[in-house]
Design an enzyme around this catalytic site. Structure first.
Site, PDB file in Angstrom:
ATOM      1  N   SER A 102       9.577   2.217 -10.956  1.00  0.00           N
ATOM      2  CA  SER A 102       8.326   1.494 -10.382  1.00  0.00           C
ATOM      3  C   SER A 102       7.732   0.446 -11.054  1.00  0.00           C
ATOM      4  O   SER A 102       8.434  -0.580 -10.673  1.00  0.00           O
ATOM      5  CB  SER A 102       7.184   2.912 -10.636  1.00  0.00           C
ATOM      6  OG  SER A 102       5.931   2.640  -9.733  1.00  0.00           O
ATOM      7  N   ASP A 241       3.950  -2.453  -5.743  1.00  0.00           N
ATOM      8  CA  ASP A 241       4.814  -2.690  -7.083  1.00  0.00           C
ATOM      9  C   ASP A 241       6.296  -2.559  -6.886  1.00  0.00           C
ATOM     10  O   ASP A 241       6.807  -2.489  -5.724  1.00  0.00           O
ATOM     11  CB  ASP A 241       4.368  -1.515  -7.866  1.00  0.00           C
ATOM     12  CG  ASP A 241       4.723  -0.460  -7.357  1.00  0.00           C
ATOM     13  OD1 ASP A 241       4.806   0.024  -6.145  1.00  0.00           O
ATOM     14  OD2 ASP A 241       4.595   0.669  -8.007  1.00  0.00           O
ATOM     15  N   ASP A 243       8.545  -0.065  -6.442  1.00  0.00           N
ATOM     16  CA  ASP A 243       8.951   0.636  -5.317  1.00  0.00           C
ATOM     17  C   ASP A 243       8.161   0.935  -4.390  1.00  0.00           C
ATOM     18  O   ASP A 243       8.322   1.746  -3.483  1.00  0.00           O
ATOM     19  CB  ASP A 243       9.340   2.078  -6.027  1.00  0.00           C
ATOM     20  CG  ASP A 243       8.324   2.806  -6.540  1.00  0.00           C
ATOM     21  OD1 ASP A 243       7.194   2.182  -7.075  1.00  0.00           O
ATOM     22  OD2 ASP A 243       8.125   3.869  -6.602  1.00  0.00           O
ATOM     23  N   ASP A 245       5.035   2.169  -3.798  1.00  0.00           N
ATOM     24  CA  ASP A 245       4.382   3.039  -3.545  1.00  0.00           C
ATOM     25  C   ASP A 245       2.677   2.858  -3.847  1.00  0.00           C
ATOM     26  O   ASP A 245       2.314   3.935  -3.645  1.00  0.00           O
ATOM     27  CB  ASP A 245       4.815   4.331  -4.246  1.00  0.00           C
ATOM     28  CG  ASP A 245       4.943   4.265  -5.615  1.00  0.00           C
ATOM     29  OD1 ASP A 245       4.694   3.348  -6.255  1.00  0.00           O
ATOM     30  OD2 ASP A 245       5.167   5.380  -6.286  1.00  0.00           O
TER      31      ASP A 245
END
EC number: 5.4.2.10
Length: 445
Positions: A102, A241, A243, A245
């Site tokens: 992340s 960010d 990833d 999400d």
């Protein structure tokens, strides 16, 4: 059984150190594969990743683990976490895996698992996978080893899905949007989706090299985006960010807009259209008291869950809510995704901008936040929150804030940090309370 490897968002750690090794990844593949073998059909897993250098290693190890227990593997290459959740469901896979840490630095990596419904696994399922990892997992005979292949149309499938999250008559013509993809998983799909809907796109963080993910770019480092929005005279800035999400927005004046304001905007507009479910939204204990007061003024509830989008989602499903998220920018819009999706949330914000005709600085300032301060204290080992002096400092702070604010103290689920947050109408008191507790924690560690 308590979980040892899984935290609030899968397994995460520094690669080639501790638990985040190729050996662990292979064992996860074997255990998760065995756990999801149900029925006589040919089983399959979808595996995606972000842009970290270690993603190649972790992907190869997971493929080895899954195929060794007879699971076929579909690899997508770099894609956002919500895209893997979507493809898992669409391709009728038995499970999905996202390789990402992340917003963490490139040296970290992680493994997130999704069930066949596209939702993250329950604590119980993760505990069962850990139990299997500690046992001797039987391998399939040679003729039943799984096959692995890459698919080329995964990006297009996801772009089509996120564009479908806004009304078909909405176009972004005339909008100038700076999109910061953190050199991460959305570096191709997010700018493409926004451009295809008509906006002029200025892209940042779209040149990943394996080690620059989240490095001075993205939702946790927005200074470059703020400067670029002002420099370009853009209407708005979008920060994802690593990833993709989570989402943080920057208005045309370069000011940051956090997840609480974004949730307030989306929930309010959905309430006006009659599409908000559950009579409110779900956020976490970290969301600002100002959000709670704003929602109450509209006759809406704010349900607070533990920190972590998995816990927000659990509360949403239990209460029939379709909007939830975190102040940090996780946005879960259950009508369109089964997990946090920064790109979908960004399109909803842009659609609201188009419909309102207002500048972002006016549209996105939905409520006045209560003074809030969050500080982190890093520690190496032990349990600082069990220290007697720390407990005493917390008790004194709670007494001071009683009836005037809130205090939230917790250990991070993804990093060795103690997070100390306080909020209240008296800014000076909030700062004093946080600093006193942080000093007590530092003394303890």
């Amino acid at each position: 059984m308590a979980r040892k490897l899984f935290g609030t968002d899968g397994i995460r750690g520094r690669t080639n150190a501790g638990v985040m090794t190729a050996a662990t990844a292979m064992k996860v593949g074997q255990a998760a594969g065995r756990h999801f073998v149900r029925g006589g059909h040919r089983h399959r897993v979808v595996i995606g990743k972000d842009t970290r250098l270690s993603g190649y290693m972790m992907e190869s190890a997971l493929v080895a683990g899954f195929t060794s227990v007879g699971i076929d593997v579909i690899m997508t290459g770099p894609l956002p976490t919500p895209a893997i959740a979507l493809l898992t469901r669409e391709m009728r896979a038995d499970l999905g895996v996202m390789i990402s840490a992340s917003h963490n630095p490139f040296a970290d990596n992680g493994i997130k698992l999704f069930g066949p419904d596209g939702f993250k696994l329950s604590d119980a399922a993760e505990a069962e996978i850990e139990r299997l990892m500690e046992s001797d997992i039987p391998l399939v005979p040679a003729e039943k080893i799984g096959r692995a292949r890459r698919i080329d149309d995964a990006r297009g499938r996801y772009i089509h899905a996120v564009k479908d999250s806004v009304s078909s008559e909405i176009r972004f013509d005339g909008l100038k949007v700076v999109v910061d993809c953190a050199n991460g998983a959305a570096y191709q799909v997010a700018p493409s989706a926004i451009w295809e809907l008509g906006a002029e796109v200025v892209a940042l963080g779209v040149t990943p090299n394996g080690i620059n993910i989240n490095d001075g770019v993205g939702s946790t480092a927005i200074a470059a985006l703020q400067a670029k929005v002002v420099e370009e005279g853009a209407d708005i800035g979008i920060a994802l960010d690593g990833d993709a999400d989570r989402l943080i927005v920057v208005d045309e004046k370069g000011r940051a807009v956090d997840g609480d304001q974004i949730m307030a905007l989306i929930a309010g507009r959905m309430q006006d259209r009659g599409s908000l479910k559950g009579g409110g939204i779900v956020a976490t204990v970290m969301s600002n008291l100002g959000l709670e007061r704003y929602l109450a003024g509209r006759g809406l509830d704010l349900v607070r869950a533990k920190v972590g989008d998995r816990y927000v989602l659990e509360a949403m499903k239990a209460g029939g809510y379709n909007v939830g998220g975190e102040q940090s920018g996780h946005m879960i819009l259950l009508d369109h995704a089964t997990t946090g999706d920064g790109t979908v949330a960004a399109l909803r914000v842009l659609a609201s901008l188009v419909r309102s005709g207002k500048p972002a600085s006016e549209l996105l300032h939905v409520f006045d936040p209560v003074p809030q301060l969050l500080k982190n204290v890093r520690y190496e080992s032990g349990q600082p929150l069990e220290n007697a002096q720390v407990k005493a400092a917390i008790a004194e702070a709670e007494s001071q804030l009683a009836g005037k604010g809130r205090l939230v103290i917790r250990a991070s689920g993804t990093e060795p940090l103690i997070r100390v947050m306080a909020e209240g109408d008296d800014k000076t008191q909030v700062e004093q309370v946080v600093d006193t507790i942080c000093e007590a924690v530092r003394a303890a560690v």
